[in-house]
Scaffold this motif. Structure first.
Motif, PDB file in Angstrom:
ATOM      1  N   GLN A   1       1.001  -5.219   1.149  1.00 45.42           N
ATOM      2  CA  GLN A   1       0.931  -3.869   0.594  1.00 45.42           C
ATOM      3  C   GLN A   1      -0.534  -3.449   0.663  1.00 45.42           C
ATOM      4  O   GLN A   1      -0.995  -2.985   1.693  1.00 45.42           O
ATOM      5  CB  GLN A   1       1.516  -3.817  -0.809  1.00 45.42           C
ATOM      6  N   CYS A   2      -1.337  -3.717  -0.361  1.00 50.04           N
ATOM      7  CA  CYS A   2      -2.758  -3.357  -0.249  1.00 50.04           C
ATOM      8  C   CYS A   2      -3.522  -4.335   0.631  1.00 50.04           C
ATOM      9  O   CYS A   2      -4.583  -4.022   1.145  1.00 50.04           O
ATOM     10  CB  CYS A   2      -3.418  -3.274  -1.619  1.00 50.04           C
ATOM     11  N   SER A   3      -3.001  -5.551   0.744  1.00 51.42           N
ATOM     12  CA  SER A   3      -3.546  -6.605   1.620  1.00 51.42           C
ATOM     13  C   SER A   3      -4.677  -7.429   1.015  1.00 51.42           C
ATOM     14  O   SER A   3      -5.152  -8.360   1.663  1.00 51.42           O
ATOM     15  CB  SER A   3      -4.014  -6.068   2.978  1.00 51.42           C
ATOM     16  N   TRP A   4      -5.138  -7.074  -0.171  1.00 52.24           N
ATOM     17  CA  TRP A   4      -6.311  -7.772  -0.697  1.00 52.24           C
ATOM     18  C   TRP A   4      -6.088  -9.283  -0.798  1.00 52.24           C
ATOM     19  O   TRP A   4      -6.966 -10.066  -0.461  1.00 52.24           O
ATOM     20  CB  TRP A   4      -6.708  -7.214  -2.066  1.00 52.24           C
TER      21      TRP A   4
ATOM     22  N   CYS B   1      -0.541 -12.038  -6.263  1.00 51.11           N
ATOM     23  CA  CYS B   1      -0.460 -10.783  -5.522  1.00 51.11           C
ATOM     24  C   CYS B   1      -0.204  -9.680  -6.538  1.00 51.11           C
ATOM     25  O   CYS B   1       0.884  -9.587  -7.104  1.00 51.11           O
ATOM     26  CB  CYS B   1       0.665 -10.826  -4.487  1.00 51.11           C
TER      27      CYS B   1
END
Ligand code: FES
Ligand code: FES
Length: 158
Positions: free
Chosen positions: A100-103, A136
């Protein structure tokens, strides 16, 4: 101090008690490894040290001299034509549309790839257990499990 990172020897100038995470990001520009909590809890900073998933935010560089460090930038390989070949875990995260945001994702993939190296045919329970300490904040856990299972060819519930 000399470190072995992604199959290359690199000279770094940071003090020996500097966490590996900051050397990777600030001195070497390897910003694929992310800062999350900074205290070894979230897993976003995970790299491999001699193949073992390791939290770089709490790992002083003095402890990884002469060890093989792999970051997300070094997880893929290069074929005979010079083309990048994604690691099966990277490809599975794309195929399952995990991020999603990938962080958190580089840490997720580094944890998953080290786990699958040790246990190529895990059960669903073992996958969940192996990934349970990588947080996550977007809640992509079902797709993370599906991606790891895809590589392992394991049957898992949705
Ligand atoms: S930033 Fe290293 S575990 Fe959270
Ligand atoms: S994809 Fe956003 S924190 Fe995991």
């Amino acid at each position: 101090m000399e470190l072995k990172i992604n199959n290359a020897s690199v000279e770094v100038t940071a003090p020996q008690d500097e966490p590996l995470l900051w050397v990777l990001r600030d001195e070497l520009g390897l910003t694929g490894t992310k800062f999350g909590c900074g205290i070894g809890i979230c897993g976003s900073c995970t790299v491999h040290v001699d193949g073992v998933a390791t939290r770089s935010c709490i790992t002083p560089i003095s402890s990884v001299v002469d060890k093989a460090i792999t970051t997300i930038e070094g997880l893929s390989t290069t074929d005979e034509n010079g083309e990048e070949v994604l690691h099966p875990v990277q490809q599975a995260f794309i195929d399952e549309q995990v991020p999603q945001c990938s962080w958190c994702m580089s840490g997720q993939m580094m944890t998953a790839s080290a786990f699958l190296q040790q246990n190529p045919s895990p059960s669903e329970e073992e996958i969940v257990d192996a990934m349970s300490n990588n947080y996550c904040r977007c809640g992509c856990y079902v797709r993370i499990k599906a991606a790891v299972a895809r590589v392992a060819k394991a049957e898992v519930s949705a």
